[in-house]
Write a protein that holds these residues in place. Structure first.
Motif, PDB file in Angstrom:
ATOM      1  N   ASP A  41       0.808  -1.058  -0.014  1.00  0.00           N
ATOM      2  CA  ASP A  41       0.117  -0.115  -0.135  1.00  0.00           C
ATOM      3  C   ASP A  41       0.594   1.168  -0.151  1.00  0.00           C
ATOM      4  O   ASP A  41       0.534   2.270  -0.583  1.00  0.00           O
ATOM      5  N   ARG A  42       2.032   1.281   0.676  1.00  0.00           N
ATOM      6  CA  ARG A  42       2.961   2.245   0.769  1.00  0.00           C
ATOM      7  C   ARG A  42       3.481   2.474  -0.514  1.00  0.00           C
ATOM      8  O   ARG A  42       3.851   3.650  -0.848  1.00  0.00           O
ATOM      9  N   PHE A  43       3.789   1.349  -1.302  1.00  0.00           N
ATOM     10  CA  PHE A  43       4.586   1.707  -2.497  1.00  0.00           C
ATOM     11  C   PHE A  43       3.556   1.347  -3.691  1.00  0.00           C
ATOM     12  O   PHE A  43       4.061   1.115  -4.897  1.00  0.00           O
ATOM     13  N   ARG A  44       2.322   1.784  -3.579  1.00  0.00           N
ATOM     14  CA  ARG A  44       1.189   1.223  -4.473  1.00  0.00           C
ATOM     15  C   ARG A  44       1.615   2.069  -5.596  1.00  0.00           C
ATOM     16  O   ARG A  44       1.551   1.723  -6.921  1.00  0.00           O
ATOM     17  N   ILE A  45       2.114   3.504  -5.817  1.00  0.00           N
ATOM     18  CA  ILE A  45       2.236   4.273  -7.248  1.00  0.00           C
ATOM     19  C   ILE A  45       3.402   3.631  -7.886  1.00  0.00           C
ATOM     20  O   ILE A  45       3.199   3.332  -8.986  1.00  0.00           O
ATOM     21  N   GLN A  46       4.348   3.173  -7.105  1.00  0.00           N
ATOM     22  CA  GLN A  46       5.396   2.673  -7.627  1.00  0.00           C
ATOM     23  C   GLN A  46       5.253   1.320  -8.373  1.00  0.00           C
ATOM     24  O   GLN A  46       5.477   0.843  -9.390  1.00  0.00           O
ATOM     25  N   VAL A  47       4.364   0.648  -7.658  1.00  0.00           N
ATOM     26  CA  VAL A  47       3.958  -0.748  -8.296  1.00  0.00           C
ATOM     27  C   VAL A  47       3.052  -0.538  -9.585  1.00  0.00           C
ATOM     28  O   VAL A  47       3.333  -1.399 -10.637  1.00  0.00           O
ATOM     29  N   ILE A  48       2.259   0.048  -9.531  1.00  0.00           N
ATOM     30  CA  ILE A  48       1.447   0.450 -10.425  1.00  0.00           C
ATOM     31  C   ILE A  48       2.016   0.971 -11.964  1.00  0.00           C
ATOM     32  O   ILE A  48       1.846   0.572 -12.875  1.00  0.00           O
ATOM     33  N   ALA A  49       3.110   1.909 -11.466  1.00  0.00           N
ATOM     34  CA  ALA A  49       3.847   2.341 -12.497  1.00  0.00           C
ATOM     35  C   ALA A  49       4.564   1.233 -13.285  1.00  0.00           C
ATOM     36  O   ALA A  49       4.963   1.312 -14.335  1.00  0.00           O
ATOM     37  N   GLY A  50       5.014   0.437 -12.410  1.00  0.00           N
ATOM     38  CA  GLY A  50       5.863  -0.684 -13.005  1.00  0.00           C
ATOM     39  C   GLY A  50       5.053  -1.774 -13.944  1.00  0.00           C
ATOM     40  O   GLY A  50       5.480  -2.090 -14.674  1.00  0.00           O
ATOM     41  N   ILE A  51       3.690  -1.777 -13.428  1.00  0.00           N
ATOM     42  CA  ILE A  51       2.784  -2.585 -14.040  1.00  0.00           C
ATOM     43  C   ILE A  51       2.435  -2.078 -15.653  1.00  0.00           C
ATOM     44  O   ILE A  51       2.663  -2.850 -16.474  1.00  0.00           O
ATOM     45  N   HIS A  52       2.310  -0.706 -15.662  1.00  0.00           N
ATOM     46  CA  HIS A  52       2.148  -0.067 -16.788  1.00  0.00           C
ATOM     47  C   HIS A  52       3.511   0.011 -17.932  1.00  0.00           C
ATOM     48  O   HIS A  52       3.170   0.285 -18.931  1.00  0.00           O
ATOM     49  N   GLN A  53       4.627  -0.018 -17.379  1.00  0.00           N
ATOM     50  CA  GLN A  53       5.862  -0.153 -17.877  1.00  0.00           C
ATOM     51  C   GLN A  53       6.010  -1.544 -18.183  1.00  0.00           C
ATOM     52  O   GLN A  53       7.262  -1.887 -18.945  1.00  0.00           O
ATOM     53  N   GLY A  54       5.250  -2.449 -17.903  1.00  0.00           N
ATOM     54  CA  GLY A  54       5.457  -3.953 -18.393  1.00  0.00           C
ATOM     55  C   GLY A  54       6.501  -4.714 -17.640  1.00  0.00           C
ATOM     56  O   GLY A  54       7.211  -5.894 -18.153  1.00  0.00           O
ATOM     57  N   SER A  55       6.926  -4.301 -16.563  1.00  0.00           N
ATOM     58  CA  SER A  55       8.123  -4.892 -15.634  1.00  0.00           C
ATOM     59  C   SER A  55       7.456  -5.921 -15.060  1.00  0.00           C
ATOM     60  O   SER A  55       6.289  -6.137 -14.630  1.00  0.00           O
ATOM     61  N   SER A  56       8.372  -7.040 -15.012  1.00  0.00           N
ATOM     62  CA  SER A  56       8.010  -8.214 -14.274  1.00  0.00           C
ATOM     63  C   SER A  56       7.765  -8.192 -12.591  1.00  0.00           C
ATOM     64  O   SER A  56       8.343  -7.156 -12.112  1.00  0.00           O
ATOM     65  N   PRO A  57       7.068  -9.052 -11.903  1.00  0.00           N
ATOM     66  CA  PRO A  57       7.028  -9.023 -10.509  1.00  0.00           C
ATOM     67  C   PRO A  57       8.458  -8.951  -9.702  1.00  0.00           C
ATOM     68  O   PRO A  57       8.486  -8.272  -8.934  1.00  0.00           O
ATOM     69  N   SER A  58       9.536  -9.618 -10.389  1.00  0.00           N
ATOM     70  CA  SER A  58      10.649  -9.553  -9.708  1.00  0.00           C
ATOM     71  C   SER A  58      11.380  -8.255 -10.046  1.00  0.00           C
ATOM     72  O   SER A  58      12.344  -7.790  -9.036  1.00  0.00           O
ATOM     73  N   MET A  59      11.423  -7.508 -10.908  1.00  0.00           N
ATOM     74  CA  MET A  59      11.855  -6.323 -11.254  1.00  0.00           C
ATOM     75  C   MET A  59      11.024  -5.138 -10.216  1.00  0.00           C
ATOM     76  O   MET A  59      11.862  -4.365  -9.667  1.00  0.00           O
ATOM     77  N   ILE A  60       9.821  -5.175 -10.357  1.00  0.00           N
ATOM     78  CA  ILE A  60       8.940  -4.376  -9.228  1.00  0.00           C
ATOM     79  C   ILE A  60       9.596  -4.731  -8.045  1.00  0.00           C
ATOM     80  O   ILE A  60       9.738  -3.784  -7.087  1.00  0.00           O
TER      81      ILE A  60
END
Length: 278
Positions: free
Chosen positions: A128-147
């Motif tokens: 929840d604290r890093f939600r913005i970074q996680v969603i940004a990684g999703i839209h950039q196509g980053s893998s779960p490991s990279m996020i």
């Protein structure tokens, strides 16, 4: 039941200087912030309009499940830790959205201190604290490991305990797609959207797999018609999440305006049949 030890005291007084909290959620968060460095976690187990029960995250009964391949167990220990949140009934105070106090019923735990990544509640708090970074990684196509690695680096930089793992990130991505993206991947949402400013064409094979796509902004078409003399093309190969060979086509007008087209092909991302009508 095991011997009770490892008492967890009350968290520090809130920042505004009173031993009360503006909401039950704020009180639970304060306890967990206080509990995580000490190796514990709490969660809500029941609530009434003016009373909320809190228990240790290990309070449920221990269960063991044996399958033909392996035996799995829960981390629950029937921990006796209990606390209660009470909403103050003073009308002059409750008019300010209500103030909650904490009363410890049983401060002892019957298990050892454990790292934050073993508690689902601490994983949820961190995501929840890093939600913005996680969603940004999703839209950039980053893998779960990279996020996950990116969040880990940030936690190390600020001295915060890292509690996530790629599996937890993967579950968040699945939930995000179900709620915010309607169950589709980012590229599926791109292809199915109805946008008058973009021209999008794509092909699929007999297995409903996307094989090629072409994207161009309508303004670029007008620029190309008036300035068809020079085009720059650059092709990359398997440098993105979907392993698309990506062809960028760039043009420039006499006054420096640029146009861009993008062609992609040879991928394995299924597209729903009801989106084939473009």
């Amino acid at each position: 039941m095991s011997i009770i030890f490892n008492a967890l005291p009350l968290p520090p007084i809130p920042e505004f200087g009173e031993p009360f909290y503006r909401s039950a959620e704020q009180a639970i968060e304060a306890i967990n912030m206080h509990a995580q460095p000490q190796g514990f976690a709490v969660s809500k187990r029941g609530s009434q309009p003016k009373r909320v029960r809190i228990q240790c995250a290990r309070s449920r009964a221990y269960k063991a499940q044996k399958t033909t391949n392996h035996q799995s167990t829960t981390r629950s220990t029937e921990c006796p830790y209990r606390a209660t949140l009470h909403l103050r009934s003073d009308p002059d105070i409750t008019s300010n959205h209500g103030l909650w106090d904490i009363q410890i019923v049983e401060s002892g735990h019957n298990h050892d201190r454990q790292p934050g990544h073993t508690f689902a509640i601490h994983q949820t708090r961190q995501i929840d604290r890093f939600r913005i970074q996680v969603i940004a990684g999703i839209h950039q196509g980053s893998s779960p490991s990279m996020i996950s690695q990116g969040i880990k680096n940030q936690c190390e930089a600020i001295g915060e305990e890292f509690t996530l793992n790629p599996d937890r990130i993967g579950r968040f991505i699945f939930d995000y797609r179900q709620s915010d993206l309607g169950g589709y991947s980012q590229i599926q949402n791109l292809l199915k959207q109805d946008n008058d400013q973009w021209i999008i064409h794509y092909d699929v094979d007999t297995d409903d797999q996307l094989t090629a796509a072409f994207l161009v902004h309508r303004s670029s078409i007008e620029l190309l018609r008036s300035n068809p003399f020079f085009l720059w093309m650059d092709c990359t190969y398997k440098t993105n999440r979907y392993h698309f060979p990506l062809l960028d086509i760039i043009g420039e007008s006499s006054v420096g305006a640029t146009l861009a087209k993008r062609a992609i092909g040879s991928a394995a991302d299924p597209v729903p049949k009801d989106n084939y009508d473009r």
